[in-house]
Design a protein around this motif. Structure first.
Motif, PDB file in Angstrom:
ATOM      1  N   CYS A   1      -9.732 -27.833 -10.187  1.00 50.00           N
ATOM      2  CA  CYS A   1      -8.914 -28.797 -11.053  1.00 50.00           C
ATOM      3  C   CYS A   1      -8.374 -29.800 -10.098  1.00 50.00           C
ATOM      4  O   CYS A   1      -8.402 -29.838  -8.661  1.00 50.00           O
ATOM      5  N   SER A   2      -8.194 -31.075 -10.486  1.00 51.08           N
ATOM      6  CA  SER A   2      -7.849 -32.111  -9.729  1.00 51.08           C
ATOM      7  C   SER A   2      -6.143 -32.313  -9.298  1.00 51.08           C
ATOM      8  O   SER A   2      -6.098 -33.008  -8.587  1.00 51.08           O
TER       9      SER A   2
ATOM     10  N   PHE B   1      -2.310 -24.813 -13.047  1.00 45.04           N
ATOM     11  CA  PHE B   1      -3.615 -24.706 -13.760  1.00 45.04           C
ATOM     12  C   PHE B   1      -3.978 -23.168 -13.729  1.00 45.04           C
ATOM     13  O   PHE B   1      -4.396 -22.867 -14.763  1.00 45.04           O
TER      14      PHE B   1
ATOM     15  N   GLY C   1     -11.264 -29.137 -14.620  1.00 40.31           N
ATOM     16  CA  GLY C   1     -10.351 -29.625 -15.356  1.00 40.31           C
ATOM     17  C   GLY C   1      -9.748 -30.926 -14.656  1.00 40.31           C
ATOM     18  O   GLY C   1      -9.057 -30.628 -13.571  1.00 40.31           O
ATOM     19  N   ASP C   2      -9.553 -32.001 -15.120  1.00 37.05           N
ATOM     20  CA  ASP C   2      -9.157 -33.112 -14.503  1.00 37.05           C
ATOM     21  C   ASP C   2      -7.610 -33.320 -14.606  1.00 37.05           C
ATOM     22  O   ASP C   2      -7.118 -34.331 -15.348  1.00 37.05           O
ATOM     23  N   THR C   3      -6.943 -32.486 -14.172  1.00 37.71           N
ATOM     24  CA  THR C   3      -5.443 -32.153 -14.557  1.00 37.71           C
ATOM     25  C   THR C   3      -4.605 -33.247 -13.946  1.00 37.71           C
ATOM     26  O   THR C   3      -3.644 -33.588 -14.340  1.00 37.71           O
TER      27      THR C   3
ATOM     28  N   GLU D   1      -0.480 -28.915 -21.187  1.00 38.21           N
ATOM     29  CA  GLU D   1      -0.803 -29.081 -19.628  1.00 38.21           C
ATOM     30  C   GLU D   1       0.688 -28.344 -18.844  1.00 38.21           C
ATOM     31  O   GLU D   1       0.694 -28.029 -17.812  1.00 38.21           O
TER      32      GLU D   1
ATOM     33  N   GLY E   1      -8.193 -31.469 -18.711  1.00 39.35           N
ATOM     34  CA  GLY E   1      -7.350 -30.532 -18.245  1.00 39.35           C
ATOM     35  C   GLY E   1      -7.713 -29.176 -18.446  1.00 39.35           C
ATOM     36  O   GLY E   1      -8.517 -28.854 -18.188  1.00 39.35           O
ATOM     37  N   VAL E   2      -6.551 -28.559 -19.023  1.00 43.12           N
ATOM     38  CA  VAL E   2      -6.776 -27.142 -19.218  1.00 43.12           C
ATOM     39  C   VAL E   2      -7.390 -26.919 -20.602  1.00 43.12           C
ATOM     40  O   VAL E   2      -7.862 -25.775 -20.980  1.00 43.12           O
TER      41      VAL E   2
END
Length: 271
Positions: free
Chosen positions: A239-240, A246, A36-38, A153, A13-14
């Motif tokens: 980011c996702s 984000f 970042g895989d948010t 997050e 993530g972040v």
């Protein structure tokens, strides 16, 4: 020229932005591409094989940008996927556990080191293993703090809720003679002021971000791959999940370090 290739940094993530901030400060000529895989955060409660799969997917995506280095700026992914990723790519791969452990060993006076992290990181025992390899007589007190990542997050760094949560997670650790506490998740430095308030200012907080950036610099120097260009690099942040949250957190955390530098924001399809 390899020296113009980016440094690829990935996180659940972040949290990995704490590493990016140090890279931008210590290596201002380097181009960074951050993922970042948010959408799938947090990684901590997930099974190890799922974290490995997610990490592979992100690295497979980032390889198209021909990075000269991959930085796994996530403690959970470092703990379970570092060796796997090293075997898949032909560029240096850096994790965040070794640098943080070395910094803690150098700092402790009592020989009692605390480690807080996600469930996955603590369950792996990765920090304790590295710390014991570096100094066999070190006493390690480990604690999972799963409530911290969701706070970060959401951008909830300092509030009554944050203070209450940190007290609930860490109060019992004050009964040990810990003089050094490893923030074993790259999200946790966002909460460092509150963590320090709860643990007491006599407890040194160790963020692996500083040490990881130094290791990145040393490896690139050793391999003669430091960027030499005078022009400002154009960084890419991907980011996702929700790009608005984000971007707000990234701009707040990185501040002036990206105000003067061109930045591209993207939301790729992955997984």
């Amino acid at each position: 020229m390899c020296v113009q290739q980016p440094i690829a940094v990935l996180d659940s993530g972040v949290g990995g932005l704490t590493v990016v901030k140090e890279v931008l400060r210590q290596l201002p000529r380097e181009k960074v591409i951050y993922f970042g895989d948010t959408a799938r955060t947090p990684y901590g409660p997930r099974p190890a094989e799922e974290v490995v799969r997610f990490t592979r997917e992100i690295v497979d995506y980032l390889i198209q940008y021909r990075p000269k280095m991959v930085v796994i700026a996530c403690n959970t992914a470092t703990a379970v996927a570092l060796e796997d990723i090293c075997s898949l790519v032909d560029v240096p791969v850096v994790g965040v556990i070794q640098p943080g452990a070395r910094a803690a060993i150098g700092r402790t006076q009592t020989g009692v080191i605390g480690v807080i992290g996600t469930e996955g990181t603590i369950r792996s025992g990765a920090y304790e293993q590295v710390l014991k390899e570096l100094s066999p007589h070190i006493k390690v007190i480990s604690e999972a703090c799963p409530a911290f990542v969701p706070l970060v997050e959401k951008g909830n760094f300092r509030s009554a809720e944050t203070l209450q949560t940190v007290h609930r997670e860490l109060d019992h650790l004050r009964g040990y003679q810990i003089d050094t506490l490893i923030l074993g998740c790259t999200h946790y430095p966002f909460l460092s002021d509150t963590i320090s308030e709860v643990m007491g200012h006599n407890v040194a907080l160790i963020s692996s971000a500083d040490e990881t950036a130094r290791e990145i610099s040393a490896i690139l120097h050793d391999k003669n791959k430091l960027a030499l260009n005078e022009d400002l690099p154009v960084h890419q942040f991907l980011c996702s999940g929700d790009p608005r949250i984000f971007k707000r957190i990234a701009e707040q955390w990185l501040g002036e370090q990206i105000e003067l530098t061109p930045v591209v924001w993207q939301v790729p399809q992955i997984g």
